[in-house]
Design an enzyme around this catalytic site. Structure first.
Site, PDB file in Angstrom:
ATOM      1  N   LEU A  68       0.933  -1.160   0.101  1.00  0.00           N
ATOM      2  CA  LEU A  68      -0.133  -0.119  -0.247  1.00  0.00           C
ATOM      3  C   LEU A  68       0.629   1.139  -0.430  1.00  0.00           C
ATOM      4  CD1 LEU A  68      -2.756   1.197   0.058  1.00  0.00           C
ATOM      5  CD2 LEU A  68      -3.071   0.813   2.231  1.00  0.00           C
ATOM      6  N   HIS A  69       1.338   1.858  -1.313  1.00  0.00           N
ATOM      7  CA  HIS A  69       2.303   2.346  -1.518  1.00  0.00           C
ATOM      8  C   HIS A  69       1.635   3.193  -1.341  1.00  0.00           C
ATOM      9  CE1 HIS A  69       2.674   2.339  -5.747  1.00  0.00           C
ATOM     10  NE2 HIS A  69       2.256   1.254  -5.388  1.00  0.00           N
ATOM     11  N   ALA A  70       2.389   4.783  -1.966  1.00  0.00           N
ATOM     12  CA  ALA A  70       1.358   6.166  -1.452  1.00  0.00           C
ATOM     13  C   ALA A  70       0.703   6.625  -2.762  1.00  0.00           C
ATOM     14  CB  ALA A  70       2.953   7.478  -1.874  1.00  0.00           C
TER      15      ALA A  70
END
Lengths: 85, 537
Positions: A14-16
């Site tokens: 769940l990156h930016a």
């Protein structure tokens, strides 16, 4: 209240970018939406909280919706997570 | 016309607009305010402006390079809309403090949150929080953005430039440097040389404001800086600049040729680089390899240690660019003279003789091991050698080899592929040169760092402008140390190169060849010049 579980398939987790898109999706609904995983919980409408969960590939997250439009929110979140993570 | 003189760093000519680079040392003050409503209004206005700027950057980047690169500005904007971030800012404003301080408080709190996370990707997000917070603080304080704001390439003029300022600058926007301070051996000078840009240091100029935006000429041959020259003189300088460019083109003809003398003696000519992108310049200049890859760029101009992953990616990209050509990476060479706050180094009276380079690495092996792990992981992607700076004893080398052994063992247990890696040392202290016979038994190569070797041998601080005359780089003591180092290397069957400024001094090329030096590593801009000197012998 509606709830479902989801396993993250995106290699980066769940990156930016998906977190940002998720916030935008969640903001469309009046219901409160909570994402839990990695031993923590976050308000899906708050980017920093979501990112600081540190959700990685292979982790199972649960998503909980509560409010008047929870049915619609649940369907939208499910579709979003399947499509983006 | 105004005319100034200074010390020239590179014989070349640049003509263009002068850009006065102003220092951006803004420190946020904590101020109690009587009117917290007014501060809230200031913050709200600054927030709007910041978001407008970010939307503009998003649109512009989207149109020019696409969504993937533009997304970061959208994320930045969303960080400024984050409920928790805004709550923190508003909380401090409620307590009656100024908006700049409130934003800085939120910045520190959330940057800390990310910096403490396990995931390297997420740790790097701390930089986004700082970046976007600084944007708001700049708007509040009415200070312009960092960096070069000019549209086209300019002559960068400043009192002095720190290494971290110069690394951050966009190379495409710089024609030349002109500084008031600095010696011809300062960091700005070394950088200018590596970028093949004319530069004039130690000009003593103070009235930058009056010349900002005017046409200037940097004449690196005469050591002069002309501001608004008359048309006739300008035409002459344009002619001379074209001549210089033509001479450079003539050197181009030497590309693809060997570094071999008339009587068949051969030497490797490699390039020194300080950043990943510099590898392109080295290839462009037809260097045989990279003889010195300074790794400091990874550590300078930031607030926290570079992660193993970040370093790995940097080393790997240089190795991939260089293909089967050798790349010699020098491990961390930082001391109290290079400002890296997060190292928490104490102020020193004499940083050149202080806690620096390999001394820090051996004292704080966690920093060292992160770098070594990154290099060894990258070794699977090219031909890499590692050299260690500031060595003075055999016991240091033994300790280094123990740590290297440990790192290799860990990596192979974790299943990382690795290539063959040569281990060498910088010979840059008189001590290392004098015991080079013993050191040669422990390593695979020597690289003689003549800049430090000169200052330690002659007891001359190379940054001290008053001592430039004393700083005789051709001093017989230095040449003797080089000679014995090379001789001792060959006795043990290892190679020896020179990677300091002296390597490019073509008055000494013959001397170095007769000593048997195996490799000269010079700035990319000097590779062909040295090749010409070798071929002319």
């Amino acid at each position: 209240m509606k709830e479902f579980e989801f396993t993250v398939k995106d290699p980066v987790g769940l990156h930016a970018r998906p977190a940002g898109l998720l916030v935008k999706e969640a903001a469309k609904f009046g219901s409160s939406i909570t994402v839990s995983g990695n031993g923590k919980s976050a308000d899906a409408k708050k980017l920093i909280q979501l990112m600081s969960l540190g959700i990685k590939q292979g982790m199972t997250v649960s998503c909980r919706m509560e409010g008047e439009d929870e049915e619609a929110a649940c369907a939208a979140m499910q579709e979003f997570l399947e499509g983006n993570l | 016309m105004e005319k100034y003189t200074g010390k020239s760093v590179l014989k070349g000519i640049a003509i263009g607009r002068i850009y006065w680079y102003r220092k951006q040392e803004y420190r946020v003050e904590k101020v109690e305010t009587a009117d917290s409503e007014a501060e809230k209004k200031r913050f709200a206005d600054a927030l709007e402006t910041a978001k407008e700027q970010l939307s503009g950057l998003y649109e512009e980047t989207l149109a020019r390079v696409g969504e993937d690169h533009a997304m970061i500005f959208d994320i930045h904007k969303m960080l400024l809309e984050d409920g928790d971030y805004l709550d923190t800012v508003n909380g401090v404003l409620e307590e009656g403090f100024n908006a700049e301080y409130a934003v800085e408080t939120a910045q520190n709190q959330f940057a800390e949150l990310f910096a403490s996370m396990e995931d390297e990707y997420m740790r790097a997000r701390a930089a986004d929080i700082r970046d976007v917070s600084k944007r708001v603080i700049r708007i509040l304080a009415g200070i312009p953005e960092d960096g070069i704001l000019a549209d086209g390439p300019v002559i960068v003029a400043a009192d002095d430039l720190t290494p971290s300022e110069t690394v951050k600058m966009d190379k495409n926007k710089i024609l030349a440097f002109v500084t008031a301070k600095g010696s011809s051996n300062s960091h700005t000078a070394i950088l200018a040389r590596s970028m093949n840009l004319p530069a004039l240091v130690s000009t003593g100029i103070s009235d930058w404001e009056a010349m900002d935006g005017k046409i200037g000429v940097v004449d690196g041959f005469g050591g002069e800086f002309l501001v608004e020259p008359e048309q006739e003189l300008l035409d002459e300088m344009i002619h001379r600049k074209n001549q210089w460019v033509a001479d450079l083109k003539a050197l181009e003809q030497l590309k693809g040729k060997d570094n071999v003398t008339g009587d068949g003696r051969r030497i490797d000519v490699f390039a020194n680089i300080g950043k990943v992108e510099d590898a392109d310049g080295a290839l462009e200049a037809d260097a045989g390899g990279i003889g010195l890859f300074r790794s400091e760029f990874l550590y300078l101009g930031r607030d926290s240690f570079p992660t193993e992953e970040e370093q790995f990616i940097s080393y790997k990209s240089v190795l991939e660019k260089m293909g089967d050509k050798k790349v010699v990476i020098r491990t961390l060479d930082i001391g109290a003279d290079k400002k890296v706050d997060y190292f928490h180094l104490d102020e020193e009276d004499n940083p050149a003789l202080g806690y620096r380079a390999i001394r820090i690495c051996l004292d704080r092996p966690e920093i060292f091991m992160t770098q070594l792990r990154a290099i060894f992981r990258a070794s699977a992607y090219g031909r890499v050698a590692i050299m260690f700076p500031m060595v003075v004893s055999v016991s240091e080398v033994k300790r280094i080899k123990e740590i290297v052994g440990q790192v290799k063992q860990d990596l192979s247990a974790e299943g990382h592929p690795m290539g063959e890696v040569e281990l060498g040392i910088m010979v840059e202290t008189p001590a290392a040169a004098l015991i080079s016979g013993d050191l040669a038994k422990e390593v695979d190569f020597f690289s003689i760092g003549t800049n430090d070797l000169t200052q330690y041998t002659l007891a001359v601080d190379r940054q001290n402008q008053k001592l430039e005359a004393t700083c005789d780089t051709h001093h017989p003591a230095i040449l003797e140390l080089i000679r014995m180092t090379v001789e001792n290397a060959h006795k043990e069957g290892i190679w020896a190169g020179i990677c300091g400024e002296l390597a490019a001094d073509t008055d000494l090329t013959e001397t170095f060849l007769s000593m048997g030096v195996d490799e000269l590593s010079v700035s990319a801009s000097s590779v062909l010049k040295v090749r010409k000197a070798v071929r002319d012998l």
